[in-house]
Motif scaffolding. Structure first.
Motif, PDB file in Angstrom:
ATOM      1  N   GLY A 184     -28.077 -87.962  21.844  1.00  0.00           N
ATOM      2  CA  GLY A 184     -27.423 -86.904  22.609  1.00  0.00           C
ATOM      3  C   GLY A 184     -26.753 -87.430  23.854  1.00  0.00           C
ATOM      4  O   GLY A 184     -25.678 -86.951  24.247  1.00  0.00           O
ATOM      5  N   TRP A 185     -27.372 -88.434  24.481  1.00  0.00           N
ATOM      6  CA  TRP A 185     -26.755 -89.059  25.660  1.00  0.00           C
ATOM      7  C   TRP A 185     -25.413 -89.678  25.281  1.00  0.00           C
ATOM      8  O   TRP A 185     -24.409 -89.494  25.972  1.00  0.00           O
ATOM      9  N   LEU A 186     -25.382 -90.417  24.166  1.00  0.00           N
ATOM     10  CA  LEU A 186     -24.144 -91.077  23.755  1.00  0.00           C
ATOM     11  C   LEU A 186     -23.097 -90.041  23.363  1.00  0.00           C
ATOM     12  O   LEU A 186     -21.914 -90.201  23.683  1.00  0.00           O
ATOM     13  N   LYS A 187     -23.524 -88.985  22.686  1.00  0.00           N
ATOM     14  CA  LYS A 187     -22.587 -87.943  22.269  1.00  0.00           C
ATOM     15  C   LYS A 187     -21.927 -87.295  23.483  1.00  0.00           C
ATOM     16  O   LYS A 187     -20.724 -87.015  23.475  1.00  0.00           O
ATOM     17  N   LYS A 188     -22.692 -87.071  24.541  1.00  0.00           N
ATOM     18  CA  LYS A 188     -22.147 -86.418  25.729  1.00  0.00           C
ATOM     19  C   LYS A 188     -21.296 -87.361  26.562  1.00  0.00           C
ATOM     20  O   LYS A 188     -20.226 -86.990  27.049  1.00  0.00           O
ATOM     21  N   ASN A 189     -21.759 -88.594  26.731  1.00  0.00           N
ATOM     22  CA  ASN A 189     -21.112 -89.513  27.666  1.00  0.00           C
ATOM     23  C   ASN A 189     -20.053 -90.411  27.028  1.00  0.00           C
ATOM     24  O   ASN A 189     -19.118 -90.822  27.712  1.00  0.00           O
ATOM     25  N   GLN A 190     -20.209 -90.721  25.747  1.00  0.00           N
ATOM     26  CA  GLN A 190     -19.240 -91.581  25.052  1.00  0.00           C
ATOM     27  C   GLN A 190     -19.003 -91.045  23.648  1.00  0.00           C
ATOM     28  O   GLN A 190     -19.401 -91.653  22.652  1.00  0.00           O
ATOM     29  N   PRO A 191     -18.354 -89.880  23.548  1.00  0.00           N
ATOM     30  CA  PRO A 191     -18.202 -89.228  22.236  1.00  0.00           C
ATOM     31  C   PRO A 191     -17.469 -90.079  21.209  1.00  0.00           C
ATOM     32  O   PRO A 191     -17.782 -89.996  20.014  1.00  0.00           O
ATOM     33  N   ASN A 192     -16.510 -90.891  21.636  1.00  0.00           N
ATOM     34  CA  ASN A 192     -15.804 -91.747  20.673  1.00  0.00           C
ATOM     35  C   ASN A 192     -16.750 -92.763  20.041  1.00  0.00           C
ATOM     36  O   ASN A 192     -16.669 -93.048  18.839  1.00  0.00           O
ATOM     37  N   ASP A 193     -17.647 -93.332  20.855  1.00  0.00           N
ATOM     38  CA  ASP A 193     -18.613 -94.297  20.322  1.00  0.00           C
ATOM     39  C   ASP A 193     -19.656 -93.602  19.460  1.00  0.00           C
ATOM     40  O   ASP A 193     -20.128 -94.169  18.467  1.00  0.00           O
ATOM     41  N   PHE A 194     -20.026 -92.383  19.817  1.00  0.00           N
ATOM     42  CA  PHE A 194     -20.948 -91.603  18.984  1.00  0.00           C
ATOM     43  C   PHE A 194     -20.342 -91.357  17.610  1.00  0.00           C
ATOM     44  O   PHE A 194     -21.054 -91.261  16.607  1.00  0.00           O
ATOM     45  N   GLY A 195     -19.026 -91.277  17.542  1.00  0.00           N
ATOM     46  CA  GLY A 195     -18.341 -91.052  16.278  1.00  0.00           C
ATOM     47  C   GLY A 195     -18.361 -92.237  15.342  1.00  0.00           C
ATOM     48  O   GLY A 195     -17.957 -92.125  14.179  1.00  0.00           O
ATOM     49  N   SER A 196     -18.824 -93.387  15.826  1.00  0.00           N
ATOM     50  CA  SER A 196     -18.957 -94.584  14.990  1.00  0.00           C
ATOM     51  C   SER A 196     -20.428 -94.788  14.660  1.00  0.00           C
ATOM     52  O   SER A 196     -21.244 -95.025  15.553  1.00  0.00           O
ATOM     53  N   ASP A 197     -20.777 -94.720  13.386  1.00  0.00           N
ATOM     54  CA  ASP A 197     -22.173 -94.920  12.980  1.00  0.00           C
ATOM     55  C   ASP A 197     -22.678 -96.279  13.449  1.00  0.00           C
ATOM     56  O   ASP A 197     -23.807 -96.400  13.939  1.00  0.00           O
ATOM     57  N   LEU A 198     -21.843 -97.310  13.314  1.00  0.00           N
ATOM     58  CA  LEU A 198     -22.285 -98.647  13.703  1.00  0.00           C
ATOM     59  C   LEU A 198     -22.536 -98.728  15.208  1.00  0.00           C
ATOM     60  O   LEU A 198     -23.549 -99.268  15.647  1.00  0.00           O
ATOM     61  N   LYS A 199     -21.638 -98.142  16.007  1.00  0.00           N
ATOM     62  CA  LYS A 199     -21.823 -98.210  17.464  1.00  0.00           C
ATOM     63  C   LYS A 199     -23.032 -97.395  17.904  1.00  0.00           C
ATOM     64  O   LYS A 199     -23.749 -97.783  18.834  1.00  0.00           O
ATOM     65  N   LEU A 200     -23.274 -96.276  17.253  1.00  0.00           N
ATOM     66  CA  LEU A 200     -24.471 -95.500  17.570  1.00  0.00           C
ATOM     67  C   LEU A 200     -25.726 -96.324  17.304  1.00  0.00           C
ATOM     68  O   LEU A 200     -26.648 -96.362  18.122  1.00  0.00           O
ATOM     69  N   GLN A 201     -25.761 -97.023  16.175  1.00  0.00           N
ATOM     70  CA  GLN A 201     -26.922 -97.846  15.847  1.00  0.00           C
ATOM     71  C   GLN A 201     -27.113 -98.984  16.841  1.00  0.00           C
ATOM     72  O   GLN A 201     -28.239 -99.292  17.251  1.00  0.00           O
ATOM     73  N   LYS A 202     -26.012 -99.620  17.253  1.00  0.00           N
ATOM     74  CA  LYS A 202     -26.130-100.716  18.214  1.00  0.00           C
ATOM     75  C   LYS A 202     -26.573-100.196  19.583  1.00  0.00           C
ATOM     76  O   LYS A 202     -27.344-100.841  20.291  1.00  0.00           O
ATOM     77  N   PHE A 203     -26.085 -99.012  19.951  1.00  0.00           N
ATOM     78  CA  PHE A 203     -26.529 -98.380  21.197  1.00  0.00           C
ATOM     79  C   PHE A 203     -28.048 -98.183  21.180  1.00  0.00           C
ATOM     80  O   PHE A 203     -28.747 -98.537  22.141  1.00  0.00           O
ATOM     81  N   LEU A 204     -28.565 -97.636  20.094  1.00  0.00           N
ATOM     82  CA  LEU A 204     -30.006 -97.416  19.991  1.00  0.00           C
ATOM     83  C   LEU A 204     -30.770 -98.734  20.012  1.00  0.00           C
ATOM     84  O   LEU A 204     -31.819 -98.854  20.656  1.00  0.00           O
ATOM     85  N   PHE A 205     -30.229 -99.738  19.324  1.00  0.00           N
ATOM     86  CA  PHE A 205     -30.902-101.042  19.295  1.00  0.00           C
ATOM     87  C   PHE A 205     -30.945-101.669  20.684  1.00  0.00           C
ATOM     88  O   PHE A 205     -31.982-102.181  21.117  1.00  0.00           O
ATOM     89  N   PHE A 206     -29.830-101.630  21.399  1.00  0.00           N
ATOM     90  CA  PHE A 206     -29.817-102.198  22.743  1.00  0.00           C
ATOM     91  C   PHE A 206     -30.739-101.413  23.677  1.00  0.00           C
ATOM     92  O   PHE A 206     -31.420-101.999  24.528  1.00  0.00           O
TER      93      PHE A 206
END
Length: 218
Positions: free
Chosen positions: A13-35
């Motif tokens: 939800g944080w990524l969706k609100k603050n970086q919606p374009n990155d939330f739209g990428s499954d790979l970037k969402l996964q890397k965000f969670l991993f980091f």
């Protein structure tokens, strides 16, 4: 019905609100969670790596992947609601740094970076042999992995992240101070398009604007 944990959904939800374009990428969402979890593990040993699996493009939280892929509408609504109602469970500093990393790198660059982590490399031979559902273990997140995250914390302090903007042009990420961002003109944006076309240019690209309006690549 969603399978991902309350915490993971709040992070999403944080990524969706603050970086919606990155939330739209499954790979970037996964890397965000991993980091994010890597920072938590490095800081105090509280990284949550359950459901983390190894794939050729890097680590993937399989429960989040399933929700994101097959229950997208419910997932989108739920992560936004949970973040709005329980934002205190997220470490904002971890989220800012993890978000900054996925913002300034391409998907390919992020995959290559996560291949450098021992938690993935420890099972690389199985992953390369196309074994399915390769589980990654917290015990394999070693000091070298922590050192990688410490390096990023030293490179990109929260104060620095808060002081800059990222301009995306043709897959390149230009980092510019918020002060210089206010000065940028349409002509300068066209110049960035020319700079971004240079194949040898690696992300991120640090730029500034001189007093006479020239874009300087640092």
């Amino acid at each position: 019905m969603l399978n991902s944990s309350h915490h993971k959904q709040v992070y999403c939800g944080w990524l969706k609100k603050n970086q919606p374009n990155d939330f739209g990428s499954d790979l970037k969402l996964q890397k965000f969670l991993f980091f994010y979890e890597s920072l938590a593990e490095t800081e105090d040993g509280n990284g949550q790596f359950s459901s983390l699996k190894g794939y050729k493009k890097g680590p993937v939280f399989s429960d989040v992947y399933g929700d994101y892929t097959y229950e997208r509408s419910e997932f989108n609504n739920n992560v936004e609601k949970l973040y709005n109602t329980t934002p205190d469970i997220i470490n904002d500093d971890f989220a800012k740094l993890a978000g900054f990393l996925v913002e300034i790198m391409s998907e390919d660059e992020l995959s290559l970076l996560t291949h450098e982590f021992n938690i993935w490399k420890a099972k690389e031979y199985k992953i390369r042999e196309n074994e399915r559902q390769v589980r990654l273990h917290k015990e394999d997140f070693n000091q070298e992995d922590k050192n990688l995250m410490i390096t990023f914390k030293e490179m990109y302090s929260i104060e620095y992240i808060d002081s800059v903007e990222v301009i995306k042009v043709f897959g390149k990420s230009f980092i510019i101070s918020k002060e210089d961002m206010l000065k940028i003109t349409e002509d300068q944006r066209e110049t960035l398009m020319m700079i971004a076309s240079q194949q040898e240019l690696l992300n991120p690209v640090y730029i500034s604007i001189s007093e006479d309006g020239v874009i300087l690549v640092d």
